[in-house]
Design a protein around this motif. Sequence first.
Motif, mmCIF file in Angstrom:
data_model
loop_
_atom_site.group_PDB
_atom_site.id
_atom_site.type_symbol
_atom_site.label_atom_id
_atom_site.label_comp_id
_atom_site.label_asym_id
_atom_site.label_seq_id
_atom_site.Cartn_x
_atom_site.Cartn_y
_atom_site.Cartn_z
ATOM 1 N N UNK A 14 -33.471 85.185 -33.125
ATOM 2 C CA UNK A 14 -33.612 85.332 -31.676
ATOM 3 C C UNK A 14 -35.006 85.806 -31.307
ATOM 4 N N UNK A 15 -35.436 85.457 -30.086
ATOM 5 C CA UNK A 15 -36.678 86.046 -29.570
ATOM 6 C C UNK A 15 -36.485 87.510 -29.169
ATOM 7 N N UNK A 16 -35.256 87.995 -29.171
ATOM 8 C CA UNK A 16 -35.021 89.443 -29.017
ATOM 9 C C UNK A 16 -35.149 90.047 -30.420
ATOM 10 N N UNK A 17 -36.265 90.703 -30.674
ATOM 11 C CA UNK A 17 -36.604 91.090 -32.046
ATOM 12 C C UNK A 17 -35.523 91.919 -32.722
ATOM 13 N N UNK A 18 -34.914 92.855 -31.950
ATOM 14 C CA UNK A 18 -33.938 93.763 -32.567
ATOM 15 C C UNK A 18 -32.697 93.017 -33.051
ATOM 16 N N UNK A 19 -32.482 91.807 -32.552
ATOM 17 C CA UNK A 19 -31.311 91.028 -32.979
ATOM 18 C C UNK A 19 -31.494 90.459 -34.384
ATOM 19 N N UNK A 20 -32.752 90.483 -34.881
ATOM 20 C CA UNK A 20 -33.020 89.960 -36.218
ATOM 21 C C UNK A 20 -33.086 91.069 -37.267
ATOM 22 N N UNK A 26 -25.275 93.187 -33.674
ATOM 23 C CA UNK A 26 -25.313 92.153 -32.636
ATOM 24 C C UNK A 26 -26.426 91.131 -32.855
ATOM 25 N N UNK A 27 -26.405 90.405 -33.974
ATOM 26 C CA UNK A 27 -27.355 89.312 -34.148
ATOM 27 C C UNK A 27 -26.980 88.151 -33.225
ATOM 28 N N UNK A 28 -27.789 87.125 -33.197
ATOM 29 C CA UNK A 28 -27.536 85.991 -32.298
ATOM 30 C C UNK A 28 -26.261 85.231 -32.657
ATOM 31 N N UNK A 29 -25.759 85.435 -33.859
ATOM 32 C CA UNK A 29 -24.498 84.787 -34.256
ATOM 33 C C UNK A 29 -23.263 85.501 -33.681
#
Lengths: 422, 422
Positions: A14-20, A26-29
Motif C-alpha cells: 500500500x501507499x500507506x506506509x504503515x500498512x506494509x 491491518x495490511x492491505x489484504x
Amino acid sequence: MSELNATHNAKLRSWVASANALGTDFPIQNLPYGRFRAAGSADRFRIGVAIGDQVLDLKACGLIDTDDMNALMDAPGDQRQALRKALSEGLREGSPQQEAWAKALSPQSSTELTVPCCIGDYTDFYTSVHHATTVGKQFRPDNPLLPNYKWVPIGYHGRASSIIVSGQPFTRPQGQTKAPDADVPCLGPSRRLDYELELGWFIGRGNAQGQPIGIADAEQHLFGVSLFNDWSARDIQGWEYQPLGPFLSKNFASTVSPWMVTTEALAPFRVPFERPAGDPQPLPYLDSSANRALGAFSITLEVLLQSAQMRAAGEAPVRLSMVNAAQAAYWTPAQLIAHHTVNGCNLQPGDLLGSGTLSGPEAGQAGSLMELSAGGKQPIVLPNGEKRTFLEDGDTLILRGWCEAEGAVRIGLGTAFGTVLP
Amino acid sequence: MSELNATHNAKLRSWVASANALGTDFPIQNLPYGRFRAAGSADRFRIGVAIGDQVLDLKACGLIDTDDMNALMDAPGDQRQALRKALSEGLREGSPQQEAWAKALSPQSSTELTVPCCIGDYTDFYTSVHHATTVGKQFRPDNPLLPNYKWVPIGYHGRASSIIVSGQPFTRPQGQTKAPDADVPCLGPSRRLDYELELGWFIGRGNAQGQPIGIADAEQHLFGVSLFNDWSARDIQGWEYQPLGPFLSKNFASTVSPWMVTTEALAPFRVPFERPAGDPQPLPYLDSSANRALGAFSITLEVLLQSAQMRAAGEAPVRLSMVNAAQAAYWTPAQLIAHHTVNGCNLQPGDLLGSGTLSGPEAGQAGSLMELSAGGKQPIVLPNGEKRTFLEDGDTLILRGWCEAEGAVRIGLGTAFGTVLP
C-alpha cells in the motif's frame, strides 16, 4: 463461500506506509470495517476501514454515501466484493486515487472508535467442547457434557444494550449470591468476576421470518468477525442460572473489538471442519461438503492480563492463554447460522453471534479464569508475584487475534481490552 | 408511583361516541399508545392513541412533532403526565379542540397497527410461582421449584427481532427433537406447539450502564403494558434447554398487542403485593413499603382458542383459561426493574420485560396448554368435539386483558391473537 482473488495477493503493498510494516494487523489484504470520529468530538460516527495505523473515511473518498454501517452490511455479496476490490485497488502502491484518498486518512491514534455497528440481537453460543466439558465438571461433576451437546449447537440470547467497545471500562457488578453453607442469599459485589475469550461473528444480510437459511447459503449471511469478551460473574451465575440460563451474571457488560474483519479477508485462512473420531456426524441441516472441506477459520487468539500494580510499575501485560479458534470450536459459523434460523427465526444485519468461550484441550489453552484456576482452587501466579483466581479491581484484560497461513500475509483482528472498575 | 387525578374521573365522557360505549377497551380514561398507518399503505407508521373504535393521530393534532415512539417513551414523567392531561382534556365532551381533532381521527378498522415501539432488548421473566411449579414438575419431577425461585426474579434474554404484532400469522417452527426412546435426535416440525399468556411491560426512560435503578425509583422507568404471547415449542425446548436455557423453542415468534396501556392509566387498578405466609421476604433491594402497599396491578387475563374448523363453522372462540395477573405474579414490575439493573445492566426506552406465563393456582387459571393438558396427557375437549393437547395448524389463539375496580371505569388492553400456519 468467498474465494481467493487479487485482493489477497501477498505481494500487494500500500501507499500507506504503515500498512506494509511487518506484523501490522491491518495490511492491505485485511481492510476491516469500523466506525470512527475525531477523538474528543461529538460528531456523528462515520464508516472507516483500518489500513496500517490509519483509518480511511469511506464517504470522504466517495466509495459510499452513508454513515449507516448496518445498511452497508445488508448489501449483497457482489456489492461487498466490489467495495473490497475498489478499496484494494485504491490503496495499492501506484494507485491514481492516492492523492485524493490521502486526504481521507486519519491516524487511528487521533480517532475514537465505537461498537462497529448497531447490534440488534446478540446470541451467545457454546461452541467449544473443551470449555463445555471443563465448566460442566464444575457445575455438574457427574454429568459434565450433556447428551445434546454433540447434536445441538447450544446457544442462548444475550443482552445487546450493554455491549461496549474495546477500551471502555466497566464497574464490577453486584448481584445476589448464595454461599453453599449460607441459609439465605445476599447482595454484594461479585467476587468471582471472569472473562470469556470469544469471537463475535456479525450477520450481514438477514432472512425473512419463517424462512430458514440452508447451510449451503449460510455464509452469504456472514459479514465478518471481531474479538469478543463476554465478562461473567461466576458466583451470580451459579445461583441464578437454573432453570432458564445465565442472566445478570452476563448482561452487565461485554466488550467487542472495534474492527470487523470480513469473511472475504478470512478466505486464505479457512481450514477443514472435522469431527473427532467416534463423534456423531451432524444432522443433514448442519452438514455440507463445503462446510466439511473449509467451514472453519484458523484464527489464533491470545489473552493477556495487566494488573494495576503491573501498570504502575510499567510492566507489560502477561499472557494467560493462547488457542486456535478452529481447534476450539465444535461448530462452524455456517452451522450456527443454519441452526439459528432452522425454526424460522429472522436474523438482521448487525446481529452478533458469539462463539462462546474458546478453549482448547491443553491447560494453557483455556479461555476463562474459571478454567485456568480450576474454579478458583488453583491461583495463577503473575510474574510480579501477584496471584489471581478471578479478576481484581484495576485489572486490564486484553484479547488479541490474528491469522497466519502459508503464502498469505498475516492479518489481525486488533485488540479488545477492558478494565475492571471497583 | 402514579396517582389518581382528573384523567381517571369515572364521570368523564368523550366527544368520540364509541369511547363511551359500555365495555369498550378504550374509554377516555385509558388512552393507550400505538403506531398506525392507513391499511394497505406503505406510509411511515405514526404515533396514535386509541379512543373508542378510533385512533387519534398525535402529530396531526399538534401534540407531538415526532413519529418516534421510543423518543416519546424516553420523556420524563412530568411530560408524560402533561401529554395525558392534554389528551384527556381535548377528547372530553365540550372540548374546544373537538373540531380540529376530529380531523385527526381514523377508524381502527381502516388502519394497520404494528409493534408499538422499536424493541431493543427483550427479557422474559418467570414471575408466576404456580406456572414455575407446574412446569417444573414436568421437567424435574423431584425438584419442581428450585431453591433460588423465591429469592431471585428468574429471567433470561429473549429474541427481539421475531416479536410480531397481533394478527400476524406465523409458521409452525421446525427443530431438533429427541424422543425419550430414540437413539438420535431428528429434525421436523414441532409437535408440541404451545402459547404462553404473558404481560409485556415496556420500559420508558432508561438508565446509564453501571447505574442500578433502586426499587423506589423503578416505576419512573415503567412506561406501560401490553398483552404478550411467547409461543413455545415444548418438544424443541425439552431437548435444547440444558444447560443455557430456551433458545430456538422460543425465538421463532412472539406476539404483542398493538396498544401500550400506560402506568398512569393503570393507577386505579393497583393492589397490594403480598407474599404468601411463610415465604421469605425479598432482599432489601427488592423491597419497599410502596411496593408492598400498591406494587401489583390487578389485570384480568383471558385466553381463547378458535380452531380452523370452528372458524369455518362460524363458531365463536372458546375460553381456555382466565386469571388475574396480580394473583399469578410472585414479583411486581418494580421488582423486575430493580433486579434487572442491580448489576449495572442498562435498560433503554422500548425494552420489553415479559412477565413469564401467568398461571393461577386453580385448574382453569393455567396460562399454557402444557399446564392445561398436563404435559399433553389429558386432552382438552372443545365444544365441537375436537381435542387439543397442543396447538394444531390453523388454530387461532387470542389473549384478552382488562382492568376493573370499584369506582373506576373499566379499561382494556385490547387483544393479541395469532394463527398457526402449517
